[in-house]
Design a protein around this motif. Structure first.
Motif, mmCIF file in Angstrom:
data_model
loop_
_atom_site.group_PDB
_atom_site.id
_atom_site.type_symbol
_atom_site.label_atom_id
_atom_site.label_comp_id
_atom_site.label_asym_id
_atom_site.label_seq_id
_atom_site.Cartn_x
_atom_site.Cartn_y
_atom_site.Cartn_z
ATOM 1 N N MET A 277 0.830 -1.197 0.000
ATOM 2 C CA MET A 277 0.000 0.000 0.000
ATOM 3 C C MET A 277 0.864 1.245 0.000
ATOM 4 O O MET A 277 2.018 1.223 0.398
ATOM 5 N N ARG B 292 -6.376 1.858 9.026
ATOM 6 C CA ARG B 292 -7.516 1.475 8.180
ATOM 7 C C ARG B 292 -7.441 -0.001 7.808
ATOM 8 O O ARG B 292 -8.451 -0.709 7.825
ATOM 9 N N GLU C 168 0.557 6.477 3.830
ATOM 10 C CA GLU C 168 -0.289 7.631 4.097
ATOM 11 C C GLU C 168 -0.614 7.592 5.584
ATOM 12 O O GLU C 168 -0.709 6.510 6.179
ATOM 13 N N GLU D 78 -8.769 -4.617 -1.074
ATOM 14 C CA GLU D 78 -8.485 -4.070 -2.401
ATOM 15 C C GLU D 78 -9.284 -2.811 -2.683
ATOM 16 O O GLU D 78 -8.909 -2.020 -3.543
ATOM 17 N N LYS D 79 -10.374 -2.593 -1.962
ATOM 18 C CA LYS D 79 -11.184 -1.387 -2.147
ATOM 19 C C LYS D 79 -10.587 -0.161 -1.465
ATOM 20 O O LYS D 79 -10.977 0.964 -1.787
ATOM 21 N N LEU D 80 -9.654 -0.351 -0.529
ATOM 22 C CA LEU D 80 -9.014 0.801 0.123
ATOM 23 C C LEU D 80 -8.191 1.566 -0.906
ATOM 24 O O LEU D 80 -7.425 0.966 -1.668
ATOM 25 N N HIS D 81 -8.326 2.877 -0.937
ATOM 26 C CA HIS D 81 -7.668 3.665 -1.985
ATOM 27 C C HIS D 81 -6.153 3.644 -1.881
ATOM 28 O O HIS D 81 -5.468 3.897 -2.872
ATOM 29 N N THR D 82 -5.591 3.315 -0.733
ATOM 30 C CA THR D 82 -4.133 3.279 -0.593
ATOM 31 C C THR D 82 -3.547 1.911 -0.913
ATOM 32 O O THR D 82 -2.333 1.769 -1.014
#
Length: 97
Positions: A18, A27, A21, A71-75
């Motif tokens: 990832m 998260r 951030e 996989e849906k996490l933007h990072t």
């Protein structure tokens, strides 16, 4: 009283890459917890602006469901499942204890 024991947990090895951030790890851990898995072991290595995370997870739910949510996490750039025991690097193991 219920004499039945709960379903035994299954151990899974998951690798996640990832983008670094603020709060990215929090998260990731929150999704793991909400989806019903327990972190048995975690190793994180930082490489520039990326985090390479190796997880050993325990749970009774389908691991594919967790993989899809991560996989849906933007990072998150990549999530892979490993069938063999997680190959934690010596450096990460030494850093943890």
């Amino acid at each position: 009283m219920n004499s039945q024991s709960p379903c035994p947990s299954i151990s899974y090895n998951l690798n996640c890459r990832m983008v670094y951030e603020s709060a990215a790890l929090e998260r990731l851990c929150q999704v793991v917890r909400i989806r019903g898995f327990r972190v048995a072991r975690m190793a994180v290595e930082s490489a520039g602006d990326q985090l390479d995370i190796q997880l050993t997870l325990e749970g009774t739910r389908p691991i594919e469901m967790l993989k899809a949510q991560l996989e849906k996490l933007h990072t998150v750039a990549e999530v892979t499942l490993s069938r063999e025991p997680a190959g934690f690097s010596e450096r990460a193991t030494l850093a943890s204890g």
